[in-house]
Design a protein around this motif. Structure first.
Motif, PDB file in Angstrom:
ATOM      1  N   VAL A 286       0.841  -1.198   0.000  1.00 11.50           N
ATOM      2  CA  VAL A 286       0.000   0.000   0.000  1.00 11.50           C
ATOM      3  C   VAL A 286       0.882   1.257   0.000  1.00 11.50           C
ATOM      4  N   HIS A 287       1.940   1.238   0.786  1.00 10.84           N
ATOM      5  CA  HIS A 287       2.840   2.399   0.835  1.00 10.84           C
ATOM      6  C   HIS A 287       3.455   2.683  -0.539  1.00 10.84           C
ATOM      7  N   TYR A 288       3.916   1.625  -1.203  1.00 10.85           N
ATOM      8  CA  TYR A 288       4.520   1.807  -2.527  1.00 10.85           C
ATOM      9  C   TYR A 288       3.492   2.397  -3.496  1.00 10.85           C
ATOM     10  N   ALA A 289       2.285   1.832  -3.452  1.00 11.56           N
ATOM     11  CA  ALA A 289       1.224   2.321  -4.350  1.00 11.56           C
ATOM     12  C   ALA A 289       0.911   3.791  -4.070  1.00 11.56           C
ATOM     13  N   ALA A 290       1.077   4.205  -2.811  1.00 11.62           N
ATOM     14  CA  ALA A 290       0.794   5.602  -2.445  1.00 11.62           C
ATOM     15  C   ALA A 290       1.983   6.513  -2.749  1.00 11.62           C
ATOM     16  N   GLY A 291       3.047   5.956  -3.336  1.00  9.65           N
ATOM     17  CA  GLY A 291       4.194   6.788  -3.706  1.00  9.65           C
ATOM     18  C   GLY A 291       5.186   7.028  -2.581  1.00  9.65           C
ATOM     19  N   SER A 323       9.810  10.856  13.563  1.00  9.28           N
ATOM     20  CA  SER A 323      10.232  11.392  12.260  1.00  9.28           C
ATOM     21  C   SER A 323       9.882  10.439  11.119  1.00  9.28           C
ATOM     22  N   SER A 324       9.953   9.130  11.387  1.00  7.98           N
ATOM     23  CA  SER A 324       9.811   8.158  10.298  1.00  7.98           C
ATOM     24  C   SER A 324       8.370   7.944   9.872  1.00  7.98           C
ATOM     25  N   CYS A 325       7.448   8.004  10.796  1.00  8.10           N
ATOM     26  CA  CYS A 325       6.058   7.655  10.475  1.00  8.10           C
ATOM     27  C   CYS A 325       5.088   8.806  10.703  1.00  8.10           C
ATOM     28  N   GLY A 403       7.551  -8.895   7.445  1.00 11.08           N
ATOM     29  CA  GLY A 403       6.231  -8.724   6.860  1.00 11.08           C
ATOM     30  C   GLY A 403       5.730  -7.295   6.779  1.00 11.08           C
ATOM     31  N   PHE A 404       6.316  -6.366   7.546  1.00 11.30           N
ATOM     32  CA  PHE A 404       5.750  -5.009   7.584  1.00 11.30           C
ATOM     33  C   PHE A 404       5.727  -4.329   6.214  1.00 11.30           C
ATOM     34  N   HIS A 405       6.766  -4.543   5.411  1.00 11.67           N
ATOM     35  CA  HIS A 405       6.824  -3.833   4.126  1.00 11.67           C
ATOM     36  C   HIS A 405       5.621  -4.129   3.234  1.00 11.67           C
TER      37      HIS A 405
HETATM   38  C1  HEC Z   1       5.380   9.630   3.184  1.00 15.78           C
HETATM   39  C2  HEC Z   1       4.190   9.329   3.939  1.00 15.78           C
HETATM   40  C3  HEC Z   1       4.167   8.092   4.835  1.00 15.78           C
HETATM   41  C4  HEC Z   1       5.118   7.679   5.746  1.00 15.78           C
HETATM   42  C5  HEC Z   1       6.480   8.306   6.047  1.00 15.78           C
HETATM   43  C6  HEC Z   1       4.581   6.522   6.400  1.00 15.78           C
HETATM   44  N1  HEC Z   1       3.349   6.218   5.913  1.00 15.78           N
HETATM   45 FE1  HEC Z   1       2.132   4.676   6.476  1.00 15.78          FE
HETATM   46  N2  HEC Z   1       0.829   5.146   5.043  1.00 15.78           N
HETATM   47  C7  HEC Z   1       0.931   6.233   4.177  1.00 15.78           C
HETATM   48  C8  HEC Z   1      -0.140   6.176   3.217  1.00 15.78           C
HETATM   49  C9  HEC Z   1      -0.388   7.196   2.109  1.00 15.78           C
HETATM   50  C10 HEC Z   1      -0.892   5.031   3.515  1.00 15.78           C
HETATM   51  C11 HEC Z   1      -2.102   4.512   2.789  1.00 15.78           C
HETATM   52  C12 HEC Z   1      -3.314   5.189   3.343  1.00 15.78           C
HETATM   53  C13 HEC Z   1      -4.537   4.776   2.607  1.00 15.78           C
HETATM   54  O1  HEC Z   1      -4.500   4.722   1.385  1.00 15.78           O
HETATM   55  O2  HEC Z   1      -5.504   4.488   3.288  1.00 15.78           O
HETATM   56  C14 HEC Z   1      -0.268   4.405   4.686  1.00 15.78           C
HETATM   57  C15 HEC Z   1      -0.747   3.241   5.296  1.00 15.78           C
HETATM   58  C16 HEC Z   1      -0.190   2.685   6.446  1.00 15.78           C
HETATM   59  C17 HEC Z   1      -0.682   1.521   7.129  1.00 15.78           C
HETATM   60  C18 HEC Z   1      -1.850   0.662   6.682  1.00 15.78           C
HETATM   61  C19 HEC Z   1      -1.234  -0.269   5.657  1.00 15.78           C
HETATM   62  C20 HEC Z   1      -2.123  -1.245   5.012  1.00 15.78           C
HETATM   63  O3  HEC Z   1      -1.537  -2.231   4.510  1.00 15.78           O
HETATM   64  O4  HEC Z   1      -3.316  -1.034   4.913  1.00 15.78           O
HETATM   65  C21 HEC Z   1       0.140   1.299   8.201  1.00 15.78           C
HETATM   66  C22 HEC Z   1       0.044   0.187   9.241  1.00 15.78           C
HETATM   67  C23 HEC Z   1       1.166   2.311   8.172  1.00 15.78           C
HETATM   68  N3  HEC Z   1       0.934   3.136   7.096  1.00 15.78           N
HETATM   69  C24 HEC Z   1       2.213   2.391   9.061  1.00 15.78           C
HETATM   70  C25 HEC Z   1       3.319   3.244   8.897  1.00 15.78           C
HETATM   71  C26 HEC Z   1       4.511   3.193   9.719  1.00 15.78           C
HETATM   72  C27 HEC Z   1       4.728   2.257  10.887  1.00 15.78           C
HETATM   73  C28 HEC Z   1       5.350   4.158   9.247  1.00 15.78           C
HETATM   74  C29 HEC Z   1       6.752   4.474   9.720  1.00 15.78           C
HETATM   75  C30 HEC Z   1       7.683   3.368   9.806  1.00 15.78           C
HETATM   76  C31 HEC Z   1       4.687   4.801   8.133  1.00 15.78           C
HETATM   77  N4  HEC Z   1       3.477   4.215   7.955  1.00 15.78           N
HETATM   78  C32 HEC Z   1       5.239   5.831   7.396  1.00 15.78           C
HETATM   79  C33 HEC Z   1       1.897   7.201   4.201  1.00 15.78           C
HETATM   80  C34 HEC Z   1       3.056   7.149   4.956  1.00 15.78           C
END
Ligand code: HEC
Ligand code: HEC
Ligand code: HEC
Ligand code: HEC
Ligand code: HEC
Length: 444
Positions: A286-291, A323-325, A403-405
């Motif tokens: 999901v993160h990759y898809a969100a850029g 800072s990371s999340c 698995g987190f990635h």
């Molecule tokens: C650059 C922005 C960004 C950062 C930095 C970021 N996230 Fe996200 N995260 C997102 C977006 C965008 C989504 C997707 C939201 C959606 O579409 O609902 C998301 C979704 C998630 C989800 C739900 C994933 C899923 O599979 O549905 C989790 C859990 C999460 N993030 C945890 C984290 C954690 C832990 C960190 C730090 C290690 C982090 N994120 C850092 C932008 C970010």
């Protein structure tokens, strides 16, 4: 306030707290910070950096803040629930791994990873290098002198030259992952220096020079944090991406070439050993898809004195959740974010365990059949299934985020891994029964 206006206000508030809006605003914020980073690096140029300069200390004269944060990758010893930078013994932590890799150097030593500073040192000292003969190909992702070496010899020559030929030279300056690996010394733009990644991208019709800046913030990591193998007598380093980056595409790549990293000494199955497929697994998320890019979580912007820089202390984001999340996930507490990650990792670990149970049974079933004298031909199917199952288990076990990635993809793959292991067990058991029946009949 009228009732209508109150309703409107509530609606607007709800809108603003909606995750999408929050994340959108924060991405804009990050873009602004990137621009600040650029101003900083232009202002900071002091001495010209030579085309072949690999010593981070020299780059550090111009960019002291980035250099100082990079130097912190020397710090180690901190553990997180499933990761961190203490190089503990991963064979001891899970004895199944030794059984899985019977006949491959990984059964000798395999540790938790630590910071970039140690990339060369840890490689030079592992039993996988000191007790086995390895090619120069290993240096691709571990030597800070790699770009310099490529100016002295061709890539093919480097790959096929034995590792020990370089050993003493590389002990003198053991830099690990250096500035020159990711940056152009003239422009400081991100660049790809590793031919294996460049080749793999070309195969997919991608020219990294056309990649967006955000894509580069992941591609520089993909130079090393990707699954690889050594092809042919020249030990050419290859990423198995000719069919794509998904697990099934990678399997197809290997099966089409009929490739095996090793023969399993217990089952005689032709095996693939997977190594750190971070980029591949992440690309299904999901993160990759969100850029979102690797650097967003692992090299977040950080304030040093009055300036904002990219934190070059690449490490577990759980040591720096704020800072990371939380830059993107505003409104979530650090404790809650940690809980979410550890829950995902715990589920992955549980499913890894289920697969390991099934694989152990499969390996034992094949061994029993071999001991009873079942011919190879009758075990070919069970061996193929062992290979297919363990490829999947290893893909998730060797991936460093537990698995987190890409949580759902991880359990999807493990579901198939367990199924394939049970099929292998069944196939071997049926082959054994058939063999015993035949033997009994022959003895009648
Ligand atoms: C650059 C922005 C960004 C950062 C930095 C970021 N996230 Fe996200 N995260 C997102 C977006 C965008 C989504 C997707 C939201 C959606 O579409 O609902 C998301 C979704 C998630 C989800 C739900 C994933 C899923 O599979 O549905 C989790 C859990 C999460 N993030 C945890 C984290 C954690 C832990 C960190 C730090 C290690 C982090 N994120 C850092 C932008 C970010
Ligand atoms: C959304 C945030 C996020 C993104 C994007 C992300 N990671 Fe991670 N990564 C994490 C988290 C969280 C962990 C788990 C850390 C832990 O268990 O301590 C992790 C773990 C790791 C680890 C193991 C760290 C350790 O402590 O041993 C490596 C290596 C890694 N990631 C590399 C990458 C690479 C390469 C990419 C891009 C292809 C990437 N990550 C993208 C959040 C992210
Ligand atoms: C495509 C890049 C790449 C190549 C080629 C490569 N490595 Fe690595 N190596 C990595 C990455 C990334 C890590 C950190 C992630 C991990 O430990 O899974 C790592 C970690 C390690 C570690 C520390 C953790 C451990 O496994 O104990 C050792 C030692 C190591 N590699 C040895 C080797 C040897 C020996 C070779 C050659 C047979 C080799 N590497 C080839 C990328 C590579
Ligand atoms: C593993 C790859 C990698 C290595 C090694 C690396 N960098 Fe970077 N660096 C990055 C990334 C990613 C960015 C963010 C670039 C962007 O956003 O376009 C960055 C940004 C920068 C910037 C721009 C300002 C900022 O902080 O965002 C400078 C200057 C810089 N790095 C200097 C260095 C120096 C000096 C070293 C060696 C001590 C180094 N880098 C090592 C990946 C790396
Ligand atoms: C030139 C190869 C190379 C590149 C490029 C590279 N890494 Fe690594 N990385 C490694 C190796 C090798 C290790 C393990 C070092 C060891 O354990 O001795 C490692 C370790 C790590 C760790 C574990 C650190 C810890 O404290 O446990 C993280 C996180 C990480 N890398 C993230 C990244 C990210 C994010 C990028 C891109 C910005 C990146 N790496 C680029 C080779 C590389």
């Amino acid at each position: 306030m009228t009732r209508n206006r109150k309703l409107l206000l509530v609606a607007v508030l709800l809108l603003f707290t909606a995750a999408g809006v929050g994340v959108g605003l924060l991405l804009t914020n990050i873009q602004q910070r990137i621009a600040e980073g650029e101003r900083l690096r232009l202002a900071a140029r002091i001495v010209p950096i030579g085309e072949l300069e690999v010593d981070p200390a020299v780059w550090g004269i111009n960019f002291p803040y980035q250099y100082d944060s990079w130097l912190r990758t020397r710090e180690y010893g901190v553990r997180t629930p499933h990761g961190g930078s203490e190089p503990f013994d991963k064979l001891e932590a899970n004895p199944f791994r030794r059984m899985a890799w019977a006949g491959f150097p990984f059964e000798l030593e395999f540790n938790e990873d630590r910071g970039h500073y140690f990339a060369q040192t840890d490689q030079r000292e592992t039993l996988r290098i000191t007790e086995r003969i390895q090619p120069g190909s290993c240096l691709n992702c571990h030597s800070g002198e790699f770009t310099l070496l490529l100016s002295e010899m061709s890539w093919d020559e480097l790959n096929r030259t034995p590792y020990n030929y370089f050993r003493d030279r590389l002990a003198v300056r053991s830099f690990g992952v250096v500035c020159a690996d990711c940056h152009d010394p003239n422009t400081m733009e991100l660049r790809i220096t590793r031919p294996a990644l460049e080749n793999a991208l070309v195969q997919q019709g991608i020219d990294w020079r056309q990649a967006s800046r955000q894509e580069m913030r992941s591609l520089v990591c993909a130079q090393c944090h990707s699954e690889y193998y050594f092809l042919g007598a020249g030990n050419t380093l290859v990423f198995p991406w000719s069919r794509g980056l998904g697990l099934e595409a990678i399997e197809e790549h290997y099966d089409t070439y009929g490739f095996a990293d090793f023969t399993h000494t217990l089952t005689q199955a032709p095996m693939i050993k997977v190594q750190h497929p971070e980029y591949e697994l992440f690309s299904t998320s999901v993160h990759y898809a969100a850029g979102v890019a690797c650097a967003d979580c692992h090299m977040p912007f950080t304030r040093v004195g009055g300036v904002k820089i990219s934190d070059h202390w690449t490490r577990s984001p759980l040591l720096n959740i704020n800072s990371s999340c939380l830059t993107c996930h505003a409104g979530v507490s650090e404790a809650e974010m940690l809980r979410r990650v550890v829950t995902i990792q715990g589920r992955t670990k549980e499913m890894l365990g289920v697969t390991e149970g099934a694989l152990t049974d499969a390996i034992n079933a094949i061994m029993s059949a071999m001991e009873a004298g079942v011919p190879d031909a009758a075990l070919a199917e069970a061996r193929q299934l062992h290979r297919a199952s363990q490829l999947r288990w290893d893909f998730i076990d060797a991936e460093n985020s537990k698995g987190f990635h890409s949580p759902q993809e991880a359990v999807r793959i493990l579901g198939h891994a367990t199924d394939l292991a049970r099929q292998a067990q069944l196939s071997a058991t049926l082959a054994l029964t058939a063999h015993q029946t035949e033997a009994a009949r022959a003895g009648e």
